[in-house]
Design a protein around this motif. Structure first.
Motif, PDB file in Angstrom:
ATOM      1  N   ASP A  16       0.817  -1.199   0.000  1.00  0.00           N
ATOM      2  CA  ASP A  16       0.000   0.000   0.000  1.00  0.00           C
ATOM      3  C   ASP A  16       0.854   1.254   0.000  1.00  0.00           C
ATOM      4  O   ASP A  16       0.320   2.363  -0.052  1.00  0.00           O
ATOM      5  N   GLU A  17       2.161   1.091   0.072  1.00  0.00           N
ATOM      6  CA  GLU A  17       3.048   2.246   0.057  1.00  0.00           C
ATOM      7  C   GLU A  17       4.439   1.818  -0.403  1.00  0.00           C
ATOM      8  O   GLU A  17       4.815   0.648  -0.298  1.00  0.00           O
ATOM      9  N   THR A  19       1.926   6.784  -1.064  1.00  0.00           N
ATOM     10  CA  THR A  19       0.742   5.975  -0.811  1.00  0.00           C
ATOM     11  C   THR A  19      -0.302   6.320  -1.872  1.00  0.00           C
ATOM     12  O   THR A  19      -0.129   7.288  -2.624  1.00  0.00           O
ATOM     13  N   PRO A  20      -1.388   5.566  -1.950  1.00  0.00           N
ATOM     14  CA  PRO A  20      -2.407   5.896  -2.959  1.00  0.00           C
ATOM     15  C   PRO A  20      -3.016   7.280  -2.797  1.00  0.00           C
ATOM     16  O   PRO A  20      -3.578   7.815  -3.759  1.00  0.00           O
ATOM     17  N   ASN A  21      -2.921   7.879  -1.610  1.00  0.00           N
ATOM     18  CA  ASN A  21      -3.589   9.156  -1.373  1.00  0.00           C
ATOM     19  C   ASN A  21      -2.648  10.344  -1.234  1.00  0.00           C
ATOM     20  O   ASN A  21      -3.043  11.472  -1.523  1.00  0.00           O
ATOM     21  N   GLU A  22      -1.417  10.105  -0.789  1.00  0.00           N
ATOM     22  CA  GLU A  22      -0.556  11.239  -0.482  1.00  0.00           C
ATOM     23  C   GLU A  22       0.909  10.859  -0.611  1.00  0.00           C
ATOM     24  O   GLU A  22       1.265   9.685  -0.753  1.00  0.00           O
ATOM     25  N   ASP A  43      -0.950  16.192  -1.280  1.00  0.00           N
ATOM     26  CA  ASP A  43      -2.111  15.486  -1.822  1.00  0.00           C
ATOM     27  C   ASP A  43      -1.849  15.141  -3.287  1.00  0.00           C
ATOM     28  O   ASP A  43      -1.372  15.967  -4.061  1.00  0.00           O
ATOM     29  N   ARG A  44      -2.163  13.907  -3.661  1.00  0.00           N
ATOM     30  CA  ARG A  44      -1.870  13.443  -5.010  1.00  0.00           C
ATOM     31  C   ARG A  44      -2.980  13.762  -6.001  1.00  0.00           C
ATOM     32  O   ARG A  44      -2.895  13.378  -7.164  1.00  0.00           O
ATOM     33  N   THR A  45      -4.013  14.457  -5.574  1.00  0.00           N
ATOM     34  CA  THR A  45      -5.134  14.747  -6.467  1.00  0.00           C
ATOM     35  C   THR A  45      -4.670  15.566  -7.670  1.00  0.00           C
ATOM     36  O   THR A  45      -4.055  16.619  -7.519  1.00  0.00           O
ATOM     37  N   ARG A 103      -4.909   5.022  -6.661  1.00  0.00           N
ATOM     38  CA  ARG A 103      -5.838   6.132  -6.464  1.00  0.00           C
ATOM     39  C   ARG A 103      -6.693   6.347  -7.708  1.00  0.00           C
ATOM     40  O   ARG A 103      -7.890   6.602  -7.621  1.00  0.00           O
ATOM     41  N   MET A 135     -10.727   6.282  -7.779  1.00  0.00           N
ATOM     42  CA  MET A 135     -11.499   7.425  -8.261  1.00  0.00           C
ATOM     43  C   MET A 135     -12.430   7.014  -9.395  1.00  0.00           C
ATOM     44  O   MET A 135     -13.573   7.459  -9.473  1.00  0.00           O
TER      45      MET A 135
END
Length: 285
Positions: free
Chosen positions: A62-63, A195-198, A212-214, A270, A274
């Motif tokens: 996961d990371e 990680t998948p989010n950050e 933030d990876r957005t 991610r 999404m």
């Protein structure tokens, strides 16, 4: 009188706890604790790195944690060549001439790596140019009997540099100091956790940074083949937005070429989540 004693005891308690209500050693522990943890994680990363490069990572992840190499990290080349050559010459003195040239070429490699960024395209181009020059000089020497590069090679051969074990060992020991400093810098300031989010970064004495990876896309760039070799397949990792503007850049990620498959898997988690979320919203609508 009782109130005065009570106020005195309260002031003493406050002085012991500090201005912010913490124990005097609490702030020190907040700095030292993460530092030791970072050094331990870095040591674990470096110990398992050869296995990771050969076999890859196993199991569900996961990371992924990577490290940026400090410029002093490249000194390991001269240190390794110095100690190895000293050991060989001490046992086989007749090889001092050969090892002298090896050390000279290693030093030249190191200096060129520091001064220039040689991409794979540039390396191929310059290799082709030097090959053509060498073949052309050989043709002229053979057909016209005129020395072109032969005299240059003869001059270099007559220099006869010999490797001195004492000097080489002394230099290697001295270079170990900045090299260990680079390892400490990498452990305390060069860690990046994806990680998948950050994206998490730890900076000793300053704190942690989360990104933030957005909306970010990631790409690799191997701008210098010489640095890539010395960082065991290392390269630059670049985060860009949808307009291809560079948001963040991490240089000289150790082993990036071999870790990219695992890193790419985490980065795509991610996107998959999404997409599933958008499909669910569309179905509910």
């Amino acid at each position: 009188m009782g109130q005065e004693n009570g106020s005195d005891s309260d002031s003493e308690e406050n002085s012991r706890r500090g201005v912010f209500g913490e124990e005097p050693g609490a702030s020190r522990r907040k700095i030292v604790g993460p530092a030791f943890k970072a050094v331990f994680q870095f040591a674990k990363f470096m110990i398992t790195l050869p296995i990771t490069l050969v076999r890859g990572r196993r199991g569900k992840m996961d990371e992924v944690t990577v490290y940026s190499a400090h410029p002093s990290f490249f000194l390991w080349l001269l240190i390794a060549v110095g100690f190895t050559a000293s050991a060989i010459v001490a046992r086989y003195p007749q090889e001092a001439g050969l090892l002298g040239w090896i050390y000279v070429w290693a030093l030249l490699y190191f200096l060129v790596m520091l001064m220039y960024d040689i991409s794979a395209r540039k390396l191929g181009l310059w290799t082709l140019i030097f090959a053509l020059i060498w073949l052309g000089s050989k043709y002229v020497e053979h057909m016209k009997n005129v020395a072109v590069l032969g005299s240059v090679f003869e001059y270099l051969a007559n220099l006869k540099p010999e490797y001195d074990p004492g000097t080489g060992t002394a230099l290697s020991w001295l270079l170990l100091l900045p090299w260990f400093g680079s390892l400490l810098h990498m452990a305390l300031n060069g860690r990046k956790r994806f990680t998948p989010n950050e994206i998490g970064e730890f900076h000793f004495g300053e704190g942690s940074e989360l990104t933030d990876r957005t909306g970010l896309r990631f790409r690799t760039k191997y701008r210098d083949v010489l640095e890539t070799v010395l960082t065991f397949g290392g390269g630059d990792l670049i985060a860009v937005d949808n307009h291809q503007n560079v948001i963040k850049r991490w240089d000289n990620i150790v082993g990036l070429f071999f870790l990219w498959k695992d890193l790419d898997r985490v980065l795509h988690q991610r996107a998959a989540v999404m997409d599933l979320g958008e499909e669910k919203v569309a179905v509910e609508a």
